[in-house]
Design an enzyme around this catalytic site. Structure first.
Site, PDB file in Angstrom:
ATOM      1  N   HIS A 240       0.811  -1.230   0.000  1.00 49.69           N
ATOM      2  CA  HIS A 240       0.000   0.000   0.000  1.00 49.69           C
ATOM      3  C   HIS A 240       0.848   1.285   0.000  1.00 49.69           C
ATOM      4  CE1 HIS A 240      -3.588  -2.307   1.200  1.00 49.69           C
ATOM      5  NE2 HIS A 240      -2.857  -2.886   2.110  1.00 49.69           N
TER       6      HIS A 240
HETATM    7  C1  BDR Z   1      -2.873   0.829   5.414  1.00 56.36           C
HETATM    8  O1  BDR Z   1      -3.068   0.302   6.725  1.00 56.36           O
HETATM    9  C2  BDR Z   1      -1.854  -0.146   7.262  1.00 56.36           C
HETATM   10  O2  BDR Z   1      -1.985  -1.412   7.823  1.00 56.36           O
HETATM   11  C3  BDR Z   1      -0.835  -0.111   6.163  1.00 56.36           C
HETATM   12  O3  BDR Z   1       0.417   0.281   6.670  1.00 56.36           O
HETATM   13  C4  BDR Z   1      -1.385   0.908   5.182  1.00 56.36           C
HETATM   14  O4  BDR Z   1      -0.931   2.206   5.474  1.00 56.36           O
HETATM   15  C5  BDR Z   1      -3.617  -0.032   4.420  1.00 56.36           C
HETATM   16  O5  BDR Z   1      -4.981  -0.013   4.702  1.00 56.36           O
END
Ligand code: BDR
Ligand code: CA
Length: 310
Positions: A240
């Site tokens: 992500h």
């Molecule tokens: C986001 O949530 C976190 O767990 C990850 O680091 C990312 O920023 C994804 O939904």
């Protein structure tokens, strides 16, 4: 001025946050001026410790790190050990940090860094938006020195923490609402695009071939793959947070559409939903460029190039 885009990362590492830090440091196009930490995936003490460890590992103790908010603006902290493990970075062994956090608060470090930058700075929050909301409250006079905000969070479609909400926005919806109302140019890299950046067996193999840092990222992804498989049934966990960084290095990899984004703060059922007016039915002025497409191949090439350079 060195021709590089000056950025500040705001992170809650997290395997993908750690990879985003590495990507930023390995890029020849970015100048990572500072890193601020926020409570999110795990509590603040751990996100700060993980950030210091990652920067130490890649030999960048020169980048100042400040700890920010330990809880969301108005709610108790909701964490994600189920995804990232107890430490927030479970998986590979990473030695302890060789340097300590800066004594300034995150909002002070943001202010000092933005004030001393000869060029407007891009803020890149990839965790809950608590620090950014607090900073904009404290120093609205510095808004003109922020060129834009490129954030990882939200979704045009469904969520990952609830059916309606993505994690970062779910954790602190009030902060997200303030940031989206800030009138600053915002690029939102939500699940619609980050789910196109899934690292499967092929990508992990390539990462492993890149040397020590690539090998560690491959191990991050292996850990992330186990939890993602268990929770979501994915075998290629999405990277992500690096998507937000990559979109600054090479804007063409992210396809966006301008739209109005509102954040749900009232309902228990849809808390943290980013209500994206994809078709402009509300006739409101767009407040964000929202990611709708990603050039997955270029994304991974950029990541490999940067990691190899570390
Ligand atoms: C986001 O949530 C976190 O767990 C990850 O680091 C990312 O920023 C994804 O939904
Ligand atoms: Ca994150």
């Amino acid at each position: 001025m060195n021709g590089k885009t000056p950025i500040i990362l705001d992170v809650d590492p997290g395997h993908d946050d750690a990879t985003a830090i590495m990507l930023a440091c390995g890029s020849e196009k970015l100048d990572l001026l500072a890193v601020t930490t926020v409570a999110g995936n795990v509590p603040l003490e751990k996100t700060t410790r993980n950030t210091l460890k990652i920067l130490s590992l890649i030999g960048r103790p020169d980048i100042p790190v400040s700890a920010g908010a330990s809880a969301p603006l108005e709610r108790p902290l909701h964490t994600a050990e189920n995804v990232h493990g107890e430490s927030g970075l479970d998986g590979p062994y990473i030695p302890e940090a060789t340097f300590a956090a800066d004594e300034r608060s995150a909002t002070e470090l943001l202010a000092d860094t933005i004030e001393s930058s000869p060029e407007p700075v891009v803020l890149v929050p990839v965790g809950p938006l608590t620090n950014i909301a607090l900073f904009l409250r404290e120093r609205p006079d510095l808004k003109e020195d922020i060129s834009r905000i490129v954030l990882m969070g939200g979704s045009v479609g469904l969520g990952n923490t609830t059916p309606a909400a993505e994690f970062n926005i779910y954790v602190d919806p009030e902060a997200a609402r303030e940031v989206f109302a800030s009138n600053l140019p915002i690029t939102m890299c939500g699940l619609d695009v980050t789910h196109k950046a899934g690292a499967g067996p092929e990508e992990r193999k390539r990462l492993r071939s890149l040397g020590e840092v690539g090998g560690i990222v491959a191990e991050f992804v292996e850990f992330f793959a186990l939890t993602y498989e268990k929770i979501y049934g994915f075998d290629a966990p999405p990277l992500h947070d690096p998507v937000a960084v990559a979109s600054i290095i090479e804007p063409g990899i992210l396809q966006t559409r301008p739209m109005h984004v509102a954040v749900e703060c009232g309902s228990d059922l849809t808390r943290g939903e980013t209500v994206c007016d994809l078709h402009g039915v509300m006739k409101k002025k767009p407040n964000a460029e929202v990611g709708v497409g990603l050039d997955r191949e270029r994304f991974f090439e950029l990541l490999y190039d940067s990691l190899e350079r570390l």
